[in-house]
Design a protein around this motif. Structure first.
Motif, PDB file in Angstrom:
ATOM      1  N   LEU A 178       0.790  -1.233   0.000  1.00  0.00           N
ATOM      2  CA  LEU A 178       0.000   0.000   0.000  1.00  0.00           C
ATOM      3  C   LEU A 178       0.824   1.284   0.000  1.00  0.00           C
ATOM      4  O   LEU A 178       0.337   2.325  -0.446  1.00  0.00           O
ATOM      5  N   ASP A 229      -0.563   4.899   0.889  1.00  0.00           N
ATOM      6  CA  ASP A 229      -1.901   4.851   1.475  1.00  0.00           C
ATOM      7  C   ASP A 229      -1.860   4.687   2.988  1.00  0.00           C
ATOM      8  O   ASP A 229      -2.840   4.984   3.666  1.00  0.00           O
ATOM      9  N   VAL A 230      -0.754   4.197   3.525  1.00  0.00           N
ATOM     10  CA  VAL A 230      -0.664   3.985   4.970  1.00  0.00           C
ATOM     11  C   VAL A 230       0.471   4.788   5.603  1.00  0.00           C
ATOM     12  O   VAL A 230       0.579   4.852   6.827  1.00  0.00           O
ATOM     13  N   ASN A 246     -10.729  -0.486   8.480  1.00  0.00           N
ATOM     14  CA  ASN A 246     -11.638  -0.163   7.367  1.00  0.00           C
ATOM     15  C   ASN A 246     -11.693   1.323   7.048  1.00  0.00           C
ATOM     16  O   ASN A 246     -12.759   1.886   6.813  1.00  0.00           O
ATOM     17  N   TRP A 247     -10.539   1.995   7.063  1.00  0.00           N
ATOM     18  CA  TRP A 247     -10.451   3.375   6.598  1.00  0.00           C
ATOM     19  C   TRP A 247      -9.096   3.577   5.934  1.00  0.00           C
ATOM     20  O   TRP A 247      -8.151   2.824   6.161  1.00  0.00           O
ATOM     21  N   ASN A 248      -9.020   4.589   5.087  1.00  0.00           N
ATOM     22  CA  ASN A 248      -7.803   4.864   4.329  1.00  0.00           C
ATOM     23  C   ASN A 248      -7.024   5.981   5.014  1.00  0.00           C
ATOM     24  O   ASN A 248      -7.460   7.136   5.011  1.00  0.00           O
ATOM     25  N   ALA A 286      -4.465   7.726   4.200  1.00  0.00           N
ATOM     26  CA  ALA A 286      -4.070   8.834   3.343  1.00  0.00           C
ATOM     27  C   ALA A 286      -5.160   9.892   3.242  1.00  0.00           C
ATOM     28  O   ALA A 286      -4.874  11.077   3.049  1.00  0.00           O
ATOM     29  N   GLU A 287      -6.417   9.476   3.392  1.00  0.00           N
ATOM     30  CA  GLU A 287      -7.537  10.421   3.292  1.00  0.00           C
ATOM     31  C   GLU A 287      -7.675  11.298   4.529  1.00  0.00           C
ATOM     32  O   GLU A 287      -8.444  12.267   4.518  1.00  0.00           O
ATOM     33  N   SER A 339      -4.342  -5.694   9.254  1.00  0.00           N
ATOM     34  CA  SER A 339      -4.678  -4.612   8.332  1.00  0.00           C
ATOM     35  C   SER A 339      -6.073  -4.833   7.764  1.00  0.00           C
ATOM     36  O   SER A 339      -6.341  -5.836   7.103  1.00  0.00           O
ATOM     37  N   HIS A 351      -7.498  -2.418   5.758  1.00  0.00           N
ATOM     38  CA  HIS A 351      -7.620  -1.339   4.782  1.00  0.00           C
ATOM     39  C   HIS A 351      -8.768  -1.682   3.832  1.00  0.00           C
ATOM     40  O   HIS A 351      -8.884  -2.821   3.364  1.00  0.00           O
ATOM     41  N   GLU A 387      -9.372  -1.337   0.815  1.00  0.00           N
ATOM     42  CA  GLU A 387      -9.062  -1.833  -0.531  1.00  0.00           C
ATOM     43  C   GLU A 387      -8.378  -3.193  -0.530  1.00  0.00           C
ATOM     44  O   GLU A 387      -8.252  -3.820  -1.584  1.00  0.00           O
ATOM     45  N   THR A 388      -7.920  -3.650   0.630  1.00  0.00           N
ATOM     46  CA  THR A 388      -7.174  -4.917   0.656  1.00  0.00           C
ATOM     47  C   THR A 388      -7.707  -5.910   1.680  1.00  0.00           C
ATOM     48  O   THR A 388      -7.048  -6.923   1.937  1.00  0.00           O
TER      49      THR A 388
END
Length: 282
Positions: free
Chosen positions: A57, A60-61, A123-125, A127-128, A178, A180, A182-183
């Protein structure tokens, strides 16, 4: 294989009625006080899991910039409590600590996130969340009125005045550290399918108990604050077996969750089944 914390070492902070609230406790300087960091025999496994997440990632992390003075302050605090000396670089801290961490800058408009090293998000990103303040970070959280109403006091107390501790527990269909968005490897529909294929037929056997142990480190002389997140995961049935009455306590907490919280946590399709299976455990 997922990295699992032994069931007897998992914090159990389930209570009813369930509410999204700060739940902060001050970490006092006493021999029997809870520590700022938790380092255990799984440190090597956590480092390996973090390395795998970073390869997959990357930005993103791991987002933003970590100033040398802040990294040195974190390394000093870690060594003072655990006796383990880590290099004062982002890489050394990320791989050496079992905690994820977020650095906030105290700016004229308030405290904002300027560096995130969160390999094990729930369950959150990460980077956002870069550049956001407390209110913006928690805006998506269901039933967040108590959190938002106390935002100013929470930030001032936890990131300017004293180290604080809180626990957040979740039920998840997968045991990976993790989560995340998306993964994620296993989702609730996967757990339902696995339960149907299992000899017991129970969904509860597929569920994991996940705890975020959250602590803070104010660095007022640097106009910074650090938020640490230690994620721990164990099979739910193992955690329930540690002490009598836990199944009933969890059932009551789940039953008291509002529909908004249930949907926010993605459990709308499984709550009723989990309630029945918990009731059957007594």
């Amino acid at each position: 294989m997922p990295t699992l914390t032994p069931a007897h070492e998992m914090p159990w902070t389930v209570s009813s009625p369930f509410r999204m609230q700060p739940g902060l406790k001050r970490l006092r300087a006493a021999p029997d006080a809870p520590p700022l960091f938790v380092r255990d025999a799984l440190a090597g496994a956590y480092a390996a899991d973090k390395a795998a997440v970073l390869r997959a990632l990357g930005p993103d992390v791991l987002a933003g910039e970590l100033e040398p003075a802040v990294s040195q302050a974190i390394a000093h605090a870690y060594a003072a409590q655990t006796g383990v000396r880590l290099g004062a670089t982002p890489e050394a801290l990320v791989h050496g600590m079992q905690e994820d961490f977020v650095v906030l800058h105290d700016e004229p408009a308030g405290m904002r996130t300027r560096f995130l090293a969160v390999c094990f998000p729930s369950n959150w990103n990460p980077a956002e969340k870069l550049g956001l303040d407390f209110a913006a970070i928690h805006a998506p959280v269901a039933d967040n009125s108590l959190l938002q109403a106390g935002a100013h006091g929470i930030v001032d107390m936890a990131f300017r005045q004293a180290s604080m501790l809180r626990h957040v527990w979740l039920l998840t269909p997968g045991a990976e550290l993790s989560q995340h968005p998306e993964t994620r490897l296993i989702r609730w529909e996967d757990a339902l399918r696995q339960a149907g294929q299992a000899s017991s037929g129970r969904l509860i056997d597929q569920v994991s108990f996940r705890v975020e142990r959250q602590t803070t480190l104010p660095l007022p002389t640097l106009k910074r604050g650090v938020f640490f997140i230690r994620v721990m995961v164990c099979k739910l049935v193992d955690v329930l077996a540690v002490q009598p009455g836990r199944a009933a306590e969890l059932r009551e907490a789940l039953h008291s969750m509002t529909d908004a919280v249930v949907h926010y946590r993605g459990m709308h399709a499984v709550r009723e089944r989990l309630l029945r299976e918990l009731a059957a455990l007594g």
